[in-house]
Scaffold this active site. Structure first.
Site, mmCIF file in Angstrom:
data_model
loop_
_atom_site.group_PDB
_atom_site.id
_atom_site.type_symbol
_atom_site.label_atom_id
_atom_site.label_comp_id
_atom_site.label_asym_id
_atom_site.label_seq_id
_atom_site.Cartn_x
_atom_site.Cartn_y
_atom_site.Cartn_z
ATOM 1 N N ASP A 116 0.860 -1.199 0.000
ATOM 2 C CA ASP A 116 0.000 0.000 0.000
ATOM 3 C C ASP A 116 0.891 1.242 0.000
ATOM 4 O O ASP A 116 1.748 1.392 0.874
ATOM 5 C CB ASP A 116 -0.912 -0.016 1.226
ATOM 6 C CG ASP A 116 -1.883 -1.189 1.170
ATOM 7 O OD1 ASP A 116 -2.514 -1.395 0.122
ATOM 8 O OD2 ASP A 116 -1.985 -1.939 2.170
ATOM 9 N N GLU A 192 -0.255 -3.933 -10.052
ATOM 10 C CA GLU A 192 0.670 -3.325 -11.017
ATOM 11 C C GLU A 192 -0.061 -2.973 -12.312
ATOM 12 O O GLU A 192 0.132 -1.890 -12.865
ATOM 13 C CB GLU A 192 1.785 -4.333 -11.308
ATOM 14 C CG GLU A 192 2.809 -3.878 -12.334
ATOM 15 C CD GLU A 192 3.954 -4.897 -12.442
ATOM 16 O OE1 GLU A 192 3.774 -6.063 -12.022
ATOM 17 O OE2 GLU A 192 5.016 -4.501 -12.938
HETATM 18 C C1 LIG Z 1 -1.837 -2.743 -2.860
HETATM 19 S S1 LIG Z 1 -2.129 -4.410 -2.451
HETATM 20 C C2 LIG Z 1 -1.033 -5.308 -3.564
HETATM 21 C C3 LIG Z 1 -1.447 -6.734 -3.761
HETATM 22 C C4 LIG Z 1 -0.593 -7.565 -4.723
HETATM 23 N N1 LIG Z 1 0.780 -7.722 -4.248
HETATM 24 C C5 LIG Z 1 -0.593 -6.983 -6.112
HETATM 25 O O1 LIG Z 1 0.436 -6.453 -6.530
HETATM 26 O O2 LIG Z 1 -1.636 -7.082 -6.792
HETATM 27 C C6 LIG Z 1 -1.319 -4.573 -0.877
HETATM 28 C C7 LIG Z 1 -1.735 -5.797 -0.098
HETATM 29 O O3 LIG Z 1 -0.979 -5.859 1.114
HETATM 30 C C8 LIG Z 1 -1.820 -6.329 2.146
HETATM 31 N N2 LIG Z 1 -1.236 -5.904 3.427
HETATM 32 C C9 LIG Z 1 -1.058 -4.650 3.864
HETATM 33 N N3 LIG Z 1 -0.470 -4.637 5.082
HETATM 34 C C10 LIG Z 1 -0.266 -5.935 5.427
HETATM 35 C C11 LIG Z 1 0.285 -6.573 6.578
HETATM 36 N N4 LIG Z 1 0.764 -5.874 7.614
HETATM 37 N N5 LIG Z 1 0.336 -7.927 6.594
HETATM 38 C C12 LIG Z 1 -0.159 -8.633 5.565
HETATM 39 N N6 LIG Z 1 -0.684 -8.082 4.449
HETATM 40 C C13 LIG Z 1 -0.748 -6.755 4.378
HETATM 41 C C14 LIG Z 1 -3.179 -5.733 1.819
HETATM 42 O O4 LIG Z 1 -4.235 -6.443 2.412
HETATM 43 C C15 LIG Z 1 -3.194 -5.811 0.290
HETATM 44 O O5 LIG Z 1 -3.785 -7.023 -0.159
#
Ligand SMILES: C[S@@+](CC[C@H](N)C(=O)[O-])C[C@H]1O[C@@H](n2cnc3c(N)ncnc32)[C@H](O)[C@@H]1O
Length: 212
Positions: A116, A192
């Protein structure tokens, strides 16, 4: 959550799921049923890229963690449909997993793809890739293990490069000290694709955990 995702969670969680409750140190050999290298992926989203990487390299185990339940169901489904036995899905906060449930020097790699971006300045402190996180991650990575991050948010990419370059436990795999070309093993991810549609520039950073 779709019915298919809910069904996958119900059927496959007992077999391939890991509850991140911070209550025990996980024996990774036992979790995967073999002694193959283990890479942790934090924030796999819907898991399409994770499943592709797992299929392309079945000698590497992927411990994939996210807090997003529909994504967990989706990834379990993909692993099941593609006959993948090298994916385990963690439900919960990756920080708790790293801090409480993984032994020192237990990981062969760490992947953080499109975390994020938290674009607003007052939210920058919520970004995952910060010195404190890197210090924790370094203790769980074996010397020589790769930390691979990618983002389509250029200010975050600059921050990743800056904090990793300044961190004593990591060294850049790129001789020029900059961003890495996207390695072939990293597929395009869902998030992406959305960034590219908006005209964003994607950067990868690829660092190695140094021997202390
Ligand atoms: C912007 S999305 C990207 C998802 C994927 N990697 C992609 O590129 O399509 C970020 C993901 O990180 C997860 N996330 C954020 N903080 C996290 C944490 N502390 N532990 C596990 N997952 C987390 C969110 O739930 C979300 O699914």
């Amino acid at each position: 959550m779709t019915a298919g995702q809910a069904d996958a969670l119900q059927r496959l969680w007992p077999k391939w799921g890991l509850d991140i409750d911070g209550q025990r140190v996980v024996d990774l050999g036992e979790l995967f049923g073999n002694g193959n290298p283990v890479v942790l992926e934090i924030g796999f989203g819907m898991g399409e890229a994770t499943a592709q990487m797992a299929a392309a390299d079945q000698e590497t185990n992927i411990l994939a963690v996210d807090v997003h339940t529909p994504g967990q169901g989706n990834l379990l489904n993909l692993a099941d449909q593609n006959g993948l036995n090298n994916v385990r899905v963690g439900n919960g906060d990756a920080i708790i997993l790293l801090r409480e449930m993984l032994a020192p020097d237990s990981l062969d790699g760490l992947r953080v793809y499109f975390p994020d971006p938290w674009p607003k300045k007052r939210h920058h402190k919520r970004r995952l890739i910060q010195p404190e996180f890197l210090s924790l991650a370094a203790t769980r990575l074996k010397p020589g293990a790769l930390l691979h991050c990618a983002t389509d948010w250029e200010p975050y990419a600059e921050q990743m490069l800056e904090v990793l370059t300044g961190h004593p436990d990591f060294e850049n795999t790129c001789a020029n000290g900059g961003f890495a070309p996207r390695p072939e093993f990293r597929p395009l991810t869902r998030f992406e694709g959305q960034g590219l549609d908006k005209g964003h520039v994607v950067n990868d950073v690829l660092f190695r955990r140094v021997q202390r």
